[in-house]
Design a protein around this motif. Structure first.
Motif, PDB file in Angstrom:
ATOM      1  N   ARG A  88       0.863  -1.177   0.000  1.00 20.35           N
ATOM      2  CA  ARG A  88       0.000   0.000   0.000  1.00 20.35           C
ATOM      3  C   ARG A  88       0.906   1.235   0.000  1.00 20.35           C
ATOM      4  N   PRO A  89       0.650   2.192  -0.892  1.00 18.86           N
ATOM      5  CA  PRO A  89       1.531   3.360  -0.994  1.00 18.86           C
ATOM      6  C   PRO A  89       1.675   4.097   0.338  1.00 18.86           C
ATOM      7  N   GLN A  90       2.902   4.587   0.590  1.00 19.86           N
ATOM      8  CA  GLN A  90       3.205   5.309   1.815  1.00 19.86           C
ATOM      9  C   GLN A  90       3.899   6.619   1.499  1.00 19.86           C
ATOM     10  N   ALA A  91       3.639   7.620   2.328  1.00 16.65           N
ATOM     11  CA  ALA A  91       4.327   8.900   2.199  1.00 16.65           C
ATOM     12  C   ALA A  91       5.634   8.836   2.976  1.00 16.65           C
TER      13      ALA A  91
ATOM     14  N   ILE B  24      20.134   7.921  -7.039  1.00 15.15           N
ATOM     15  CA  ILE B  24      20.398   7.335  -5.728  1.00 15.15           C
ATOM     16  C   ILE B  24      19.475   7.982  -4.708  1.00 15.15           C
ATOM     17  N   SER B  25      18.991   7.184  -3.764  1.00 17.94           N
ATOM     18  CA  SER B  25      18.038   7.682  -2.777  1.00 17.94           C
ATOM     19  C   SER B  25      18.461   7.278  -1.375  1.00 17.94           C
ATOM     20  N   TRP B  26      18.099   8.110  -0.405  1.00 22.74           N
ATOM     21  CA  TRP B  26      18.312   7.816   1.011  1.00 22.74           C
ATOM     22  C   TRP B  26      17.028   8.089   1.783  1.00 22.74           C
ATOM     23  N   LYS B  27      16.766   7.283   2.790  1.00 21.91           N
ATOM     24  CA  LYS B  27      15.789   7.698   3.789  1.00 21.91           C
ATOM     25  C   LYS B  27      16.378   8.913   4.494  1.00 21.91           C
ATOM     26  N   LYS B  28      15.529   9.832   4.886  1.00 23.85           N
ATOM     27  CA  LYS B  28      16.004  11.113   5.407  1.00 23.85           C
ATOM     28  C   LYS B  28      17.038  10.942   6.519  1.00 23.85           C
ATOM     29  N   GLU B  29      16.734  10.099   7.513  1.00 24.21           N
ATOM     30  CA  GLU B  29      17.620   9.957   8.669  1.00 24.21           C
ATOM     31  C   GLU B  29      18.988   9.428   8.271  1.00 24.21           C
TER      32      GLU B  29
ATOM     33  N   THR C 112       5.592   9.740  -2.550  1.00 29.40           N
ATOM     34  CA  THR C 112       4.717   8.597  -2.305  1.00 29.40           C
ATOM     35  C   THR C 112       5.420   7.364  -2.841  1.00 29.40           C
ATOM     36  N   THR C 113       5.590   6.372  -1.987  1.00 30.29           N
ATOM     37  CA  THR C 113       6.342   5.169  -2.331  1.00 30.29           C
ATOM     38  C   THR C 113       5.415   3.967  -2.336  1.00 30.29           C
ATOM     39  N   GLY C 114       5.497   3.150  -3.390  1.00 31.87           N
ATOM     40  CA  GLY C 114       4.660   1.961  -3.441  1.00 31.87           C
ATOM     41  C   GLY C 114       5.068   1.042  -4.575  1.00 31.87           C
ATOM     42  N   GLU C 115       4.487  -0.158  -4.572  1.00 31.45           N
ATOM     43  CA  GLU C 115       4.710  -1.117  -5.660  1.00 31.45           C
ATOM     44  C   GLU C 115       3.857  -0.705  -6.849  1.00 31.45           C
ATOM     45  N   ILE C 116       4.449  -0.811  -8.047  1.00 31.29           N
ATOM     46  CA  ILE C 116       3.722  -0.465  -9.255  1.00 31.29           C
ATOM     47  C   ILE C 116       4.115  -1.432 -10.371  1.00 31.29           C
ATOM     48  N   GLY C 117       3.202  -1.668 -11.298  1.00 29.54           N
ATOM     49  CA  GLY C 117       3.499  -2.532 -12.438  1.00 29.54           C
ATOM     50  C   GLY C 117       2.631  -3.765 -12.444  1.00 29.54           C
ATOM     51  N   ALA C 118       2.183  -4.169 -13.631  1.00 32.25           N
ATOM     52  CA  ALA C 118       1.366  -5.369 -13.775  1.00 32.25           C
ATOM     53  C   ALA C 118       2.211  -6.571 -14.184  1.00 32.25           C
ATOM     54  N   LEU C 119       3.054  -6.397 -15.215  1.00 29.34           N
ATOM     55  CA  LEU C 119       3.892  -7.495 -15.696  1.00 29.34           C
ATOM     56  C   LEU C 119       5.209  -7.578 -14.934  1.00 29.34           C
ATOM     57  N   LYS C 120       5.648  -6.448 -14.370  1.00 29.56           N
ATOM     58  CA  LYS C 120       6.904  -6.406 -13.624  1.00 29.56           C
ATOM     59  C   LYS C 120       6.742  -5.428 -12.464  1.00 29.56           C
TER      60      LYS C 120
ATOM     61  N   PHE D  76       8.746   5.715  -6.830  1.00 26.51           N
ATOM     62  CA  PHE D  76       8.600   6.978  -6.112  1.00 26.51           C
ATOM     63  C   PHE D  76       7.905   7.996  -7.012  1.00 26.51           C
ATOM     64  N   THR D  77       6.965   8.735  -6.468  1.00 24.34           N
ATOM     65  CA  THR D  77       6.357   9.839  -7.198  1.00 24.34           C
ATOM     66  C   THR D  77       6.368  11.074  -6.301  1.00 24.34           C
ATOM     67  N   GLY D  78       6.575  12.219  -6.920  1.00 21.99           N
ATOM     68  CA  GLY D  78       6.586  13.457  -6.155  1.00 21.99           C
ATOM     69  C   GLY D  78       7.393  14.519  -6.867  1.00 21.99           C
ATOM     70  N   ASP D  79       7.139  15.752  -6.531  1.00 20.51           N
ATOM     71  CA  ASP D  79       7.810  16.889  -7.161  1.00 20.51           C
ATOM     72  C   ASP D  79       9.303  16.892  -6.893  1.00 20.51           C
ATOM     73  N   VAL D  80       9.736  16.254  -5.792  1.00 21.52           N
ATOM     74  CA  VAL D  80      11.150  16.254  -5.432  1.00 21.52           C
ATOM     75  C   VAL D  80      12.016  15.656  -6.541  1.00 21.52           C
ATOM     76  N   LEU D  81      11.507  14.676  -7.256  1.00 21.87           N
ATOM     77  CA  LEU D  81      12.274  14.045  -8.330  1.00 21.87           C
ATOM     78  C   LEU D  81      12.507  15.027  -9.486  1.00 21.87           C
ATOM     79  N   ASN D  82      11.457  15.754  -9.862  1.00 21.77           N
ATOM     80  CA  ASN D  82      11.601  16.727 -10.949  1.00 21.77           C
ATOM     81  C   ASN D  82      12.561  17.851 -10.571  1.00 21.77           C
ATOM     82  N   VAL D  83      12.446  18.326  -9.338  1.00 15.42           N
ATOM     83  CA  VAL D  83      13.315  19.413  -8.882  1.00 15.42           C
ATOM     84  C   VAL D  83      14.765  18.958  -8.845  1.00 15.42           C
ATOM     85  N   THR D  84      15.012  17.728  -8.370  1.00 12.67           N
ATOM     86  CA  THR D  84      16.388  17.213  -8.315  1.00 12.67           C
ATOM     87  C   THR D  84      16.994  17.144  -9.707  1.00 12.67           C
TER      88      THR D  84
END
Length: 346
Positions: free
Chosen positions: A159-162, A219-224, A270-278, A283-291
């Motif tokens: 289930r997607p999580q923030a 590359i991604s990190w959890k904030k902490e 927002t983080t979650g599993e996505i995809g039907a065949l794979k 991750f979705t969110g404005d932070v990716l575009n800004v980065t």
């Protein structure tokens, strides 16, 4: 942990099959609590030893081999390793069972019967299965990413999580001209070597590879984890240093040494599993575009690394890196300007 869980499972099945009795005392060890604890400790230490050898040495020896060949070659190595371990631990367990010294003739008489018995064969078969499962897990984890595989198993993102995450978009300099210069097959090998050199630094500073997109890596990190000790910034300079140390290798093999620029930002996704065949962790969110836009500004301002003021404000001030302001920049597609900073590495 895989080794420990499988050993307990095999022990339970064998005990149930024999009604919890030792049907072959001349070759089998009678299991009591002392033997159980010794065996669990021995198996756990063997798992630690295998993991250490796999991560620090053997895994790197077969990077260029196919998935199936990796498992086949490694199984041969580890089976020999386990044969030696088996021949060491059995006399120790027998001496504990008998309450005598390991030099006692009874211990070695039992060992001589064991080594030619069906018990020894079944033990090696169960060890082979444990090796196979461990290597299969290691191989799949290598392809998907360790945290990604654990998240799939646990269902954490079913289930997607923030989440609040830090992202680094790292792009190779002059990649288009390099591809033309080297040709597509050589360039592919060049990219493989390039990414291999970056991996240790990413692991060391607790990063997660989100995507490889051509010559770009996200590359991604959890904030902490990213903020602590300025890990996300330290990772950049560790990758840069690794390429510097391998510069002679790249110069000799390809005639060029790779370099990169990177942009960093932090925000909620927002983080979650996505995809039907794979299935993928997405991750979705404005932070990716800004980065991505911050990364493009690196070339404009002649800097190897730029980060947002939002990320700079939360970074561990006890770290060794200070930050120089680059002013307030307009970012395409955003109404509010963003403050950008350049890390001044000592």
């Amino acid at each position: 942990m895989i080794w420990l869980a499988l050993s307990w499972f095999v022990l339970l099945i064998e005990s149930m099959a024999t009604d919890y009795e030792n049907k072959r005392p001349e070759t089998d060890i009678t299991v009591d609590w002392a033997i159980f604890l010794f065996a669990s400790f021995a198996v756990f230490m063997v798992g630690i030893a295998m993991g250490t050898v796999e991560v620090l040495w053997l895994g790197k020896q077969f990077k260029s081999k196919s998935f199936g060949r990796k498992i086949l070659y490694k199984m041969g190595f580890y089976l020999l390793f386990m044969l030696v371990i088996n021949c060491i631990t059995f006399p120790l367990a027998a001496s504990i069972e008998m309450g005598t010294s390991i030099l006692d003739n009874g211990v070695w008489d039992k060992f001589s019967h064991y080594i030619v018995s069906s018990t020894f064969l079944s033990t090696m078969v169960s060890l082979s299965f444990s090796i196979f499962v461990s290597l299969l897990y290691s191989g799949i984890s290598e392809h998907l990413g360790h945290d990604v595989l654990l998240n799939f198993f646990s269902g954490k993102y079913h289930r997607p999580q923030a989440e609040t995450r830090i992202f680094m978009f790292l792009d190779m300099k002059s990649s288009t001209s390099l591809a033309e210069q080297l040709g597509h097959q050589t360039y592919f090998q060049f990219l493989r070597d390039y990414y291999n050199q970056l991996s240790d630094a990413i692991i060391q500073f607790k990063g997660e590879v989100y995507q490889y997109v051509g010559d770009e890596i996200v590359i991604s990190w959890k904030k902490e984890e990213g903020v602590s000790h300025q890990n996300c910034i330290q990772c950049f300079y560790a990758m840069k240093e690794r390429l510097r140390k391998k510069s002679s290798y790249f110069e000799k093999k390809y005639g060029v040494v790779p370099s990169f620029r990177a942009g960093m930002h932090m925000g909620q996704v927002t983080t979650g599993e996505i995809g039907a065949l794979k299935k993928e962790i997405f991750f979705t969110g404005d932070v990716l575009n800004v980065t991505a836009r911050i990364q493009k500004l690196c070339k404009t301002y002649g800097k190897e690394l730029l980060l947002s003021g939002q990320l700079k404000d939360v970074l561990d001030e006890k770290g060794p890196i200070n930050f120089e302001p680059m002013g307030t920049m307009e970012l395409e597609g955003r109404k509010e300007p963003a403050a950008l900073f350049y890390p001044a590495y000592p």
